[in-house]
Enzyme design. Structure first.
Site, PDB file in Angstrom:
ATOM      1  N   ASP A 129      -2.910  -6.884  20.458  1.00  0.00           N
ATOM      2  CA  ASP A 129      -1.712  -6.968  19.625  1.00  0.00           C
ATOM      3  C   ASP A 129      -0.575  -6.103  20.148  1.00  0.00           C
ATOM      4  O   ASP A 129       0.538  -6.589  20.362  1.00  0.00           O
ATOM      5  CB  ASP A 129      -2.029  -6.526  18.185  1.00  0.00           C
ATOM      6  CG  ASP A 129      -2.774  -7.604  17.408  1.00  0.00           C
ATOM      7  OD1 ASP A 129      -3.695  -8.224  17.983  1.00  0.00           O
ATOM      8  OD2 ASP A 129      -2.435  -7.811  16.232  1.00  0.00           O
TER       9      ASP A 129
ATOM     10  N   SER B 120     -11.711  -6.071  10.943  1.00  0.00           N
ATOM     11  CA  SER B 120     -10.899  -5.168  11.751  1.00  0.00           C
ATOM     12  C   SER B 120     -11.446  -3.748  11.642  1.00  0.00           C
ATOM     13  O   SER B 120     -12.062  -3.378  10.644  1.00  0.00           O
ATOM     14  CB  SER B 120      -9.435  -5.226  11.327  1.00  0.00           C
ATOM     15  OG  SER B 120      -9.260  -4.535  10.123  1.00  0.00           O
TER      16      SER B 120
ATOM     17  N   ARG C 208      -3.091   9.294  10.337  1.00  0.00           N
ATOM     18  CA  ARG C 208      -1.767   8.695  10.498  1.00  0.00           C
ATOM     19  C   ARG C 208      -0.648   9.716  10.658  1.00  0.00           C
ATOM     20  O   ARG C 208       0.156   9.616  11.588  1.00  0.00           O
ATOM     21  CB  ARG C 208      -1.452   7.759   9.307  1.00  0.00           C
ATOM     22  CG  ARG C 208      -2.369   6.556   9.237  1.00  0.00           C
ATOM     23  CD  ARG C 208      -2.320   5.740  10.511  1.00  0.00           C
ATOM     24  NE  ARG C 208      -3.259   4.631  10.464  1.00  0.00           N
ATOM     25  CZ  ARG C 208      -4.086   4.336  11.457  1.00  0.00           C
ATOM     26  NH1 ARG C 208      -4.122   5.071  12.561  1.00  0.00           N
ATOM     27  NH2 ARG C 208      -4.890   3.293  11.356  1.00  0.00           N
TER      28      ARG C 208
ATOM     29  N   ASP D 276      -1.220   1.300   6.344  1.00  0.00           N
ATOM     30  CA  ASP D 276      -0.828   2.061   7.528  1.00  0.00           C
ATOM     31  C   ASP D 276       0.641   1.929   7.844  1.00  0.00           C
ATOM     32  O   ASP D 276       1.275   2.881   8.283  1.00  0.00           O
ATOM     33  CB  ASP D 276      -1.695   1.643   8.716  1.00  0.00           C
ATOM     34  CG  ASP D 276      -3.100   2.197   8.550  1.00  0.00           C
ATOM     35  OD1 ASP D 276      -3.239   3.207   7.837  1.00  0.00           O
ATOM     36  OD2 ASP D 276      -4.032   1.624   9.099  1.00  0.00           O
TER      37      ASP D 276
END
Lengths: 412, 412, 412, 412
Positions: free
Chosen positions: D15, D179, D94, D123
């Site tokens: 991606d 995922s 994050r 996210d």
């Protein structure tokens, strides 16, 4: 070929009139909806205006009674106050209007609703969240957030020009240098010169309440009755007034409050979108009812129940302010509050004088207030020596804490 | 053979004078301790009285400045208010007195302290918890909870009789039909005829504030400066008054508030021991400072920080009311509050008029208020179309909730 | 001449047997009350013993079903857990016993109840608060807090001596070096050698659960059904077990949990009286039900409702732990919780293995979980570009905060 | 003519490789940023790949140590857990990545950052809020929310096609039907076949922890030391391991937890955007540290301080989950938590066995645990008869409540 029917929240003013015409230009059919919440408005005139401008239909709904019973009463019962000062006068009116708007949209099978609120305020949120909640598939047109609209009307000048072109009547009085939102429970003043939080409220800005300095020199005494946390009567001791109808209860409180200059505030608040804004508000009747309810509640509610209820009330204030009236959390919180108020029945006597609301006394047929128990002159069913042990045990943690602090000091 | 030294919290009144003599009878040595918190008292006279009655020593401590700096300032900074109405005027004075009492106990190596509070009130708790916290091994004598004492003095008559026998001067003025507690920040009226919550406050009960109906017809404008949440200045716009000394800041606010009838309340509250009681309070200066601080805080504090701070403030109010000033939870909460207030710096201008405190404007050198961002006339760094997505996502839960409700309805 | 009738909470053990005899010595008539909560006890033997010692009557009440339905179910529904770890196994049993005790007191018109709990623990509070709440005029005899009793029995030796003198059977097995409290939902181990929080739990202390290291190597899969937050069924996938009766649901969970070593904890907790204590607990079935309910709740409850419910649950845990089951705040909180759980209906499948409870899956006929909406592969009724505006508006406050910090830095 | 420099949060996967090429197509210059958080990745290979695809520069930052010290440690100290189950493994990583990303943007004077997160997840929010907070003027490119991008790549097929055209290496292993997000503290599995909350976790999904059923039969004993709430050492009693370096402390806990199958959960959670999602997580080391800290805290923290701290911890969990690490409320809450933990110093010994973490004992040089005071065998500085008064006063409210209920019943 119409794109479909839009129900427009129509105020009768310049902005929503222009929006009405603009929607027609965009090939929607427009139903104008007006909610009569007791604001000072010539509804017949507004109806004619909207029809002249091309509205397919104009729906004017008298929502005064539902505003009081379904929105103000739950707020009074819950003791709602946002950020400790704002009684939510505008916030309560919005979901009431939304209800009328959606009812109208259903009646006309409209796929769209439209409002004239801007993208920086709270009202857009209250309108839109309410509409989405009640009809998940509704589509919302918000011209002041649509570049097609706001790029065309960057200022008042372009709007006036457009009005002139489309025979939209221009306002006869010059616009106040601030914006106003009014309903029977509340008027708010914002924007324009008020945007500077260091400016004093301009002379003569208030429309709903007498200036306290010019209010009567004689106080008025009022008695408000409650059942399960909800107002059920008001009487004035000065005359024979005694009303029990919800709408009359509210308007009586409003009348007395207005006359005596009650319920003015000037605050900075936190909008739901994350900005701070300055607002000047007046809510005369609501202020009186808030204070009366608060006083009775302390007489009737157990201390620990009140603490939990107080937490819930703060949550509910945030919900209402943020536009979450029609939400799972509001439904739940409101039910809990209702449960908490079962015993909040009785009356409170208040003195109203030049902006002040003084509690004089309160009364409840059944209450946790036990005059004998609290009396300094009677022992009642209370043994003072119990207090010694009570305090000793409450001190256990404190003495241990001190012991630990001493140990640490010695270790240094 | 003395049983040891007692430091007695001495008020100069009949009760603690009798207790003083009674303690001597019980073979304690007595040190009388008086705290000067600005109450209306002839301390010299009281000193003589205590010495005449047999006190080994009389300690009179001027605690006015520490009351303001160490107790009132943290309360103002935290925005303390108990059960949404009571500014804790008495509760704040107690730990200050306790500090003086314990200091005196240490000085005289006393193993005992004694107070004249009753077993039904909050003050016994505030005194005793404070003493235990500061000196875990202290022993407390509380005659009004000791059957040896209270069985001997079941009423005022027996107390008067005892006073006469022991040359304790009797009060020259008849006792008010309620009890009074006064310090420079606050007077409270309780008990006696006030125990019935349905009686109106008697005419002429208030000693600290002018009756609003008799207060000046001309408002007074006041500007209070804050740094990190703490008052640092007051100026009156009517004259050249500008003070920066903590004690003067407080007394100036008090003077203006008193003159204009500010800070009277009549409430029912929940005592820590589980009873409901009715109290009438006046706190003129504290009311002004509370309102000024609240206003500035909204200008300076982030919305979400304020929510958490508000939770902490409620906890701290309960701690202070319940006598937990010297406790691990107070120490912690107070530190958190201090942390929250770092940016609460600026000033607030207020108009004081017949019992009202109106905020006129506020100002901060650095604040989260962004006039451009909130402006309806300027776009600022804000894209209105962002609001659409913001609302759509906030509506996700509401629409799902509606969907679930519809499903349930269909299942019925 | 009897002083009156006492209902004694009788355990059959040495302490309450001595208390029984001592009460007779004090000239009370004694009714011995035993609650059968599923603990391992020979009730017939205990009955004989009490009658032999002089009890006027022995009441043995089978309260297992009410324990599960009226006490455990509300706890499961509310997700009660004290200080994040303790599932309140003992705390839930106490108000159940109190109910039986007071029912018995009423039946025998007894003015007194008596219990054998000590003055340092929580149970005295749970017993006494419960009794006072249900019968405000009851008098409570607590020998271990009465110097007449505890001065006479300063140690085990004196108690044994007394037992021998009064033909009270002595325990045949030596006392464990800790104290045990057991009922069908929970066993707790405290005191004695466990008082040092640094000692490891002794080998073999646990009576209710298999040591996980010796538990079966094959996991067991369990499916628990709930309706409105309350368990309504359990099935084991390994065999044909499927039960729907409350008592059977609980005992099935208990059986599986016990076999697989589920629900052991070793904690330090804060007692209501202000002390810290160390306890070792096992609650096999309750642990399984707690985890199952928690999982289903997340599927069924709106996020914001859950936040408020979570606050209420914490309050309710403190209430139950502190002995406030029969209180206005518990009644209120429990009602709110009930209201919150209306949609918590569905089932959860769990794998039980050597002390672990793993959630495998959950299912609800109606839930806020929207697979399409959340799917990364399907767009559903969701416009990703809305997220941009959502985040931009959530960032408004953060960017302003940064702006303020920069301003301050520049001012330095 | 470049539109400017973009720093792309590059993962090395398909991606973000496609996004890299697409950004070049849009005429940006691209700096690829990779954060080494201990995930299983060939960073050299990824660097080559990005450079081959046209990245102007590739920055690979080893952030493992800052992840542990600046993000994990505050979380452990605060006891962060979202919705009672999720230890925030992804949420903590994050803001750490954001820090590296913004540092890189500043270094390259880039006006843009870009990420590959979708519009339905958390996210995107954590990335974007963090970036806006740290650099209010940054512009964010989020291709998966940009119709220009997502309309072009409606499915994997189109992405593969694009990759083939632009020489972007295709993944050699088939994509898992879910995922994965991995860093050294945590792996999460979401989406795909996991979107159905009723499916069991697939066999073999977990990558970080041994299946508890295959974990060693011999438990491992671990001792974790803390200072002021932060881990300062870990030792294994089985071997001579004793580490004090933050990164080593964490990896040691991780190693032991992984080996013994600790820290697996399968939950449904509420995303910040208002959706419910199902996630399967493993956080072996963090689970051990969370439990150790929780245990020590109960030994060291005063009960009432803990209650307030617990409220703050819940708020902070919501802040971190929602992406508000860099926010005024987080800064404030974190400071308060730090203040609360000053005395949380000591050690906890744990047994790790087949997925379980059992506390065996705890120790603190200074603690509020007072063995003498709590002892059932020693009186200590505690008078049992004080408990009587303590309970009597706590019962005042309950008895009044009962009295009111009786009055109401009589009125019926």
């Amino acid at each position: 070929m119409s794109k479909g029917t839009v129900v427009l929240a129509y105020s009768g003013g310049l902005d929503t009139s222009c929006i009405l015409v603009w929607l027609l230009e965009q090939e929607y059919e427009v139903v104008a909806f007006m909610s009569n919440l007791g604001q000072d408005e010539d509804f017949d005139e507004a109806r004619k205006k909207a029809l002249n401008l091309g509205a397919k239909e104009v729906v004017i709904e008298d929502q005064k009674r539902e505003l009081v019973e379904d929105f103000v009463w739950p707020a009074v019962r819950a003791g709602l106050i946002y950020e400790d000062r704002y009684l939510l006068g505008t916030s309560l009116a919005r979901p009431c209007i939304v209800r009328g708007l959606i009812k109208t949209a259903r009646k006309f099978n409209a796929g769209y609703v439209c409002h004239g609120a801007t993208g920086k305020g709270n009202d857009q949120i209250r309108f839109e969240l309410g509409c989405y909640a009640l009809t998940p598939d509704i589509k919302i047109i918000a011209p002041w957030k649509d570049p097609k609209f706001y790029d065309r009307f960057p200022g008042r000048k372009e709007l006036f020009e457009y009005a002139r072109q489309h025979n939209i009547p221009l306002p006869v009085t010059p616009k106040a240098p601030w914006s106003i939102d009014a309903n029977m429970i509340h008027i708010s003043y914002e924007s324009g010169i008020l945007e500077n939080p260091a400016t004093h409220p301009p002379e003569g800005i208030f429309q709903m309440t007498t200036d306290p300095e010019k209010a009567p020199d004689t106080p008025e005494v009022l008695k408000v009755g409650f059942k399960a946390g909800v107002p059920i009567s008001v009487s004035l001791t000065g005359d024979a007034t005694h009303v029990t109808n919800p709408l009359e209860i509210f308007t009586t409180c409003n009348r007395v409050g207005s006359k005596h200059g009650v319920g003015r505030i000037d605050i900075v608040e936190n909008r739901f979108i994350g900005l701070k804004s300055r607002g000047i508000y007046e809510s005369p009747g609501l202020t009186i009812l808030y204070k009366a309810h608060q006083d009775l509640e302390l007489l009737c509610l157990d201390r620990e129940v009140r603490k939990i209820k107080s937490y819930l009330s703060t949550r509910m204030s945030e919900q209402v302010y943020g536009g979450f009236w029609y939400s799972p959390e509001f439904e739940f919180t409101n039910k809990c509050i209702e449960e908490s108020q079962k015993l909040v029945t009785g009356s409170v006597t208040l003195k109203i004088y030049k902006g002040n609301v003084y509690v004089l006394s309160r009364n409840a047929p059944v209450s946790l207030y036990n005059e004998e128990l609290v009396s300094m002159d009677v022992q009642g069913d209370y043994d003072s020596s119990d207090a010694t042990g009570f305090i000793r045990l409450n001190a256990v943690r404190l003495r241990e804490h001190e012991r630990v602090k001493e140990t640490i000091n010695k270790m240094k």
